[in-house]
Motif scaffolding. Structure first.
Motif, PDB file in Angstrom:
ATOM      1  N   THR A 179       0.869  -1.183   0.000  1.00  0.00           N
ATOM      2  CA  THR A 179       0.000   0.000   0.000  1.00  0.00           C
ATOM      3  C   THR A 179       0.905   1.233   0.000  1.00  0.00           C
ATOM      4  O   THR A 179       2.132   1.135   0.039  1.00  0.00           O
ATOM      5  CB  THR A 179      -0.889   0.042   1.249  1.00  0.00           C
ATOM      6  N   ALA A 180       0.274   2.394   0.020  1.00  0.00           N
ATOM      7  CA  ALA A 180       1.045   3.640   0.045  1.00  0.00           C
ATOM      8  C   ALA A 180       1.925   3.706   1.286  1.00  0.00           C
ATOM      9  O   ALA A 180       2.971   4.353   1.286  1.00  0.00           O
ATOM     10  CB  ALA A 180       0.099   4.838   0.008  1.00  0.00           C
ATOM     11  N   TRP A 181       1.499   3.035   2.341  1.00  0.00           N
ATOM     12  CA  TRP A 181       2.216   3.128   3.606  1.00  0.00           C
ATOM     13  C   TRP A 181       3.586   2.483   3.536  1.00  0.00           C
ATOM     14  O   TRP A 181       4.565   3.013   4.054  1.00  0.00           O
ATOM     15  CB  TRP A 181       1.369   2.497   4.725  1.00  0.00           C
ATOM     16  N   ARG A 223      -0.622   9.172   3.033  1.00  0.00           N
ATOM     17  CA  ARG A 223      -0.320   7.746   2.853  1.00  0.00           C
ATOM     18  C   ARG A 223      -1.085   6.895   3.861  1.00  0.00           C
ATOM     19  O   ARG A 223      -1.547   5.800   3.540  1.00  0.00           O
ATOM     20  CB  ARG A 223       1.195   7.495   2.957  1.00  0.00           C
ATOM     21  N   TRP A 224      -1.215   7.365   5.061  1.00  0.00           N
ATOM     22  CA  TRP A 224      -1.958   6.600   6.063  1.00  0.00           C
ATOM     23  C   TRP A 224      -3.443   6.541   5.683  1.00  0.00           C
ATOM     24  O   TRP A 224      -4.083   5.491   5.755  1.00  0.00           O
ATOM     25  CB  TRP A 224      -1.783   7.208   7.454  1.00  0.00           C
ATOM     26  N   ILE A 236      -4.830   6.684   2.758  1.00  0.00           N
ATOM     27  CA  ILE A 236      -5.140   5.833   1.599  1.00  0.00           C
ATOM     28  C   ILE A 236      -4.562   4.420   1.737  1.00  0.00           C
ATOM     29  O   ILE A 236      -4.565   3.647   0.788  1.00  0.00           O
ATOM     30  CB  ILE A 236      -4.661   6.461   0.265  1.00  0.00           C
ATOM     31  N   SER A 237      -4.092   4.081   2.935  1.00  0.00           N
ATOM     32  CA  SER A 237      -3.433   2.779   3.082  1.00  0.00           C
ATOM     33  C   SER A 237      -4.424   1.617   3.042  1.00  0.00           C
ATOM     34  O   SER A 237      -4.011   0.460   3.010  1.00  0.00           O
ATOM     35  CB  SER A 237      -2.591   2.730   4.361  1.00  0.00           C
ATOM     36  N   ASN A 267      -6.403   1.401   0.498  1.00  0.00           N
ATOM     37  CA  ASN A 267      -6.727   1.358  -0.936  1.00  0.00           C
ATOM     38  C   ASN A 267      -5.492   0.937  -1.704  1.00  0.00           C
ATOM     39  O   ASN A 267      -4.431   1.552  -1.561  1.00  0.00           O
ATOM     40  CB  ASN A 267      -7.189   2.736  -1.417  1.00  0.00           C
TER      41      ASN A 267
END
Lengths: 790, 153
Positions: free
Chosen positions: A716-718, B125-126, B128-129, B131
């Protein structure tokens, strides 16, 4: 030659070099895309597939009577029913056969056994649990090593098949390689497994088959990266007349190789529509996608480098054992049984190499797709880049210096590789120098030396380098075909009377931005604004034949076709312009969008010429301004680059994180720099995914571990690192616009950079390899001498 | 059972099976196909909609649970023909490629910006985490959401 391409058209025209915003985005940001599952036809029925719960079993019987009792169920179709029509088996893209619905045995968990056709998707899925299948379980073979050692035959239905070997193949020259190894001052070796992975586009696969029982017209809407080839395969498999098959691919929610093959669901849904006379929709669930379609990689690799006393590489040996699953269905050119793996000599100049490959059947899903990769170039790049890094460490050289010492030099191109590729162009030192400068390589090495020197340090710095060379743009017809279909590609361009245009392509976007990029090529060549050019693809009735989009071939082949057809049209436009200006053709100068009589200010625009083509064409000339080109590339293209990653490894728990990453890519001329950077950032993330978390494995019974997004981890983005992107530009000398293709470079090149970074941190602790994904428990196990479980 | 859900300002009243998922109600009953399905396990976020202003994964909400609620989907982001700043920013900053995750990403982004118009990289980022995007590597999505925040503030 390293140049940066300055746009020669205005931003409004938007030719090559302009980061114009994407035309296709207007519908996507409004939720108005047309993905397959968005399509609903009148009277449409729904299909669900019953899949084998076990990896290997004989089917004694299938009782579907209870399922047929359920209201809303119209049909249950089994392999036996398909066999009556000769459709129980189909050919694969590697010339093997694959069961459409199992008749004799199931050979992997998730294999298609029967389907239900019902009025509603919920009812179709409900009915699956009412089909009673009597399985007699057999030994599950879950590794290629086990496969070659056992007497259990997986493909016992195949005539003449007496073992579990799917293919054998070799490239290069054994004698000269053996001689070089015999004379070597040092030999460096590596054994590594490139694990099984899955492309997992966010949209799964599916089909809506609409066969008209009166006319016989079959309109098949599907998620395909290669609609024209699929049409021909359907004609051959189902015996349908090809002119009555129309494949329509609407918007595709990512492909990455997953949507190249023909899957059983497509065939059964089409057969069901033919049988019942109504449209039939099948949409894969995520679990079905991950367990049954399109796996990638799964190469067990052994390789050795021979070095002379000056640390120069003199030869390479590589031996591959590939896990093919139950059916050999790699989507790859016919001549190359292990894809283009023999590009594994990479960016380095040495005279001898020998590569052998063997594929084994196992009780796992088939696939072998080129996951964001040009036919196994990803495995090849990983192997050589891991190997040179280990070699550098063994001879105590800096990995960047070791590479620079052994790179093919700029003046050696075109370069004939020891396995037979002719690299078209390159400047490997240039990309390396730029990457080192961007990341501050020497500074990081100094910090690493300081931080790692502390014997109590629990956070170790590692710096990973990878300098990949790809081979993309399949391909020249003398060498490249799939099932006999030569791998040219096509473009048809029509200029309308008002100077607007429509461009029809044989390639197929899955998010790469073809509607914009390909319009920009026409804009560059003809000076017609990109916004005036409609780009069509993915409808076999209305676009010229082509082999589709995968293996980074759209720009190298389809893009070349687009440039060539534009130039054909420009040649005719020049005749028309000469007629309009009452001048000789050779007296005209061309700049994008305009012909001018030399030495005068008399000119006509391309739009005026287009109008004349339909309203005022000279006697003896055909009316109209359109053309079609089928482009057969003279060579492959060879994108390259250097990626450098800095990681920090926690020796306490084995985790690692990316502190900084630089990616310098050279994909030749960049048509739309914004889109190119987007492709690279996405590709780097898929490379990171494989190095860090993303894999599919199986237990000893052949149960797939990784059948959903809670077990099959995608970043994910994280978790995803941030990247700095850089470029050098070495145009392809044989491509009409000097472009090389870029969609896959980052996925090919980056996994080794990540692994190399972790190994670089741990080398002094005696760790020379950890297979991907480089999971924390594997890192900890390697550091502590503990054999890690998978 | 009969339910009424207000979707993007329009009232949808239907008889639904109790097991019907909200995502199927939105896609099949209301005919709004901008909301996508990417997994079966609430992992990917392609089906994200705003339920009474909060992002939910509509594959994990029963349609009957949304009875009497307001749902906003991607089709409701633009108002009066004007793109929402998040939509414009996704195009401007190349925050999408195949477009399949985009509706969910934009809805989460818009909800984040409602409460925090100037989020940091980490905050985006948190947010959209939940998705997944398989195309972009997220960098441009983060940039787009931040830029849209700048636009609105």
């Amino acid at each position: 030659m390293t140049t940066v391409h300055e746009p020669r058209t205005s931003p409004e025209v938007g030719g090559i070099g302009h980061s114009v915003r994407r035309k296709e985005d207007d519908r996507f940001i409004r939720g108005a895309g047309n993905y397959l599952d968005d399509l609903n036809l009148p009277g449409m029925l729904h299909m669900a597939i019953l899949r084998s719960p076990v990896a290997h079993a004989r089917i004694n019987s299938i009782d579907s009577s209870a399922a047929m009792e359920i209201e809303g169920v119209l049909a249950v179709i089994t392999g036996e029913a398909l066999a009556a029509h000769g459709l129980a088996w189909m050919p694969t893209l590697s010339g093997d056969t694959q069961a459409v619905l199992a008749t004799d045995k199931v050979r992997f968990q998730g294999q298609e056994v029967a389907v239900v056709i019902a009025t509603h998707p919920y009812i179709a899925h409900d009915a699956l649990s009412h089909i009673d299948v009597d399985y007699e379980e057999l030994e599950a073979i879950t590794s290629p090593q086990q496969s070659l050692a056992t007497s259990t035959l997986i493909r016992d239905e195949k005539e003449g098949q007496t073992d579990n070997v799917a293919y054998t193949w070799e490239a290069g020259d054994q004698d000269s390689t053996d001689a070089a190894f015999a004379a070597a001052a040092r030999v460096v070796s590596l054994d590594t497994h490139y694990p099984r992975s899955h492309p997992a586009p966010l949209e799964t696969c599916g089909v809506v088959a609409d066969v008209n029982s009166i006319t016989g017209q079959a309109t098949i809407y599907m998620t395909s990266q290669a609609p024209h080839a699929i049409r021909t395969v359907f004609a051959l498999v189902a015996g349908l007349p090809e002119e009555k098959i129309r494949i329509v691919t609407q918007d595709i929610g990512g492909g990455f190789g997953n949507k190249v093959p023909v899957y059983p669901g497509y065939v059964v849904a089409t057969a069901a529509s033919l049988l019942i006379g109504k449209p039939v929709k099948w949409i894969e669930s995520r679990t079905e996608n991950l367990i049954s379609t399109g796996f990638a990689r799964d190469f067990h690799m052994h390789a050795e480098l021979a070095l002379d006393g000056d640390n120069r590489i003199t030869a390479m040996r590589a031996g591959i054992l590939s896990d093919q699953g139950a059916f050999f269905s790699d989507a790859q050119p016919t001549q190359f049984r292990a894809g283009l793996f023999h590009i594994c000599t990479g960016s380095y100049d040495f005279p001898s190499a020998h590569v052998t490959a063997k594929g084994a059947y196992t009780n796992k899903a088939p696939g072998g797709v080129a996951y964001r990769c040009s036919f196994r170039v990803t495995e090849a790049s990983y192997l050589i880049e891991r190997l040179v890094d280990n070699a550098a460490h063994e001879v105590e050289m800096d990995p960047a210096d070791f590479r620079a010492l052994n790179f093919i030099k700029e003046d050696q191109f075109p370069y004939l590789s020891p396995t037979g590729f002719v690299y078209d162009s390159g400047n490997y030192h240039g990309a390396m120098d730029k990457a080192k400068e961007m990341i501050g390589y020497d500074g990081w090495r100094a910090r690493q030396a300081e931080q790692n020197a502390d014997p109590d340090a629990t956070k170790l710095i590692g710096i990973g380098v990878a300098s990949f060379t790809e081979v993309v743009g399949a391909g020249p017809s003398r060498q490249y075909d799939i099932l006999g279909l030569k791998m040219f590609d096509s473009a048809e361009l029509r200029i309308h009377p008002t100077g607007k245009a429509i461009l029809k392509l044989g390639v197929q976007t899955q998010g790469q931005g073809h509607e914009t990029t390909f319009a920009q090529i026409v804009a560059e060549e003809l000076g017609i604004p990109y916004s005036d050019i409609k780009v069509m693809y993915g409808d076999t009735d209305n676009t010229p034949y082509g082999l589709g989009t995968y293996a980074s071939r759209s720009t190298p082949v389809g893009g070349a076709a687009t440039a060539v057809v534009s130039r054909k049209i420009r040649a005719k436009a020049q005749k028309l312009a000469a007629h309009l200006l009452e001048a000789a053709e050779e007296d005209l100068d061309w700049e994008p969008g305009k012909f001018t009589v030399k030495g005068t200010d008399q000119s006509v625009t391309i739009q005026e010429v287009a109008f004349a083509a339909y309203t005022n064409h000279p006697v003896g000339m055909e009316a109209g301004l359109e053309g079609v080109t089928y482009y057969d590339p003279p060579n492959m293209t060879y994108p390259f680059g250097t990626y450098i990653v800095v990681v920090e490894v926690d020796t306490g728990d084995g985790t690692w994180k990316v502190l900084e990453m630089v990616a310098v890519d050279d994909c030749g001329v960049r048509i739309n720099p914004m889109i190119v950077d987007g492709q690279i950032a996405g590709g780097l993330t898929e490379g990171f995914a494989k190095a860090n978390m993303q894999w599919i494995t199986f237990d000893d019974d052949g149960n797939c571990i990784g059948s959903n997004f809670m077990d099959y981890l995608v970043p994910t983005a994280w978790e995803t690192p941030r990247y700095q992107l850089g470029e050098t530009v070495t145009p392809s000398p044989h491509h009409p616009i000097g472009a090389k293709g870029v969609g896959e470079s980052a996925t090919v090149g980056s996994p080794a950079a990540f692994t190399n970074a972790v190994i670089d941190a741990l080398w002094s602790k005696g760790v020379s390899n950890i297979d991907m994904p480089v999971l924390p428990h594997r890192v900890w196990g390697a550091l502590n001498g503990v054999e890690a479980s998978p | 059972m009969q339910i009424t859900v207000n979707i993007n300002g329009a009232s949808e009243t239907r008889d639904v099976e109790p097991r019907r998922l909200l995502v199927d109600f939105i896609r099949s009953d209301a005919g709004l196909t901008g909301t996508h399905i990417g997994c079966d396990t609430s992992s990917c976020g392609a089906c994200t909609v705003l339920l009474d202003g909060r992002p939910v994964k509509s594959c994990t909400v029963l349609a009957v649970q949304a009875d009497g609620s307001e749902v906003k989907t991607v089709e409701g982001l633009a108002e009066g023909g004007e793109l929402h700043p998040v939509q414009a920013a996704f195009k401007e900053h190349h925050g999408l490629q195949c477009g399949f995750c985009t509706p969910g990403m934009m809805l989460v982004g818009s909800a984040l910006l409602e409460g925090n118009p100037d989020p940091t990289d980490e905050e985006v980022r948190w947010a959209i985490s939940g998705n997944i995007c398989r195309c972009t590597g997220y960098m441009n999505i983060v940039t787009a959401i931040q830029a849209a925040g700048g636009e609105g503030s």
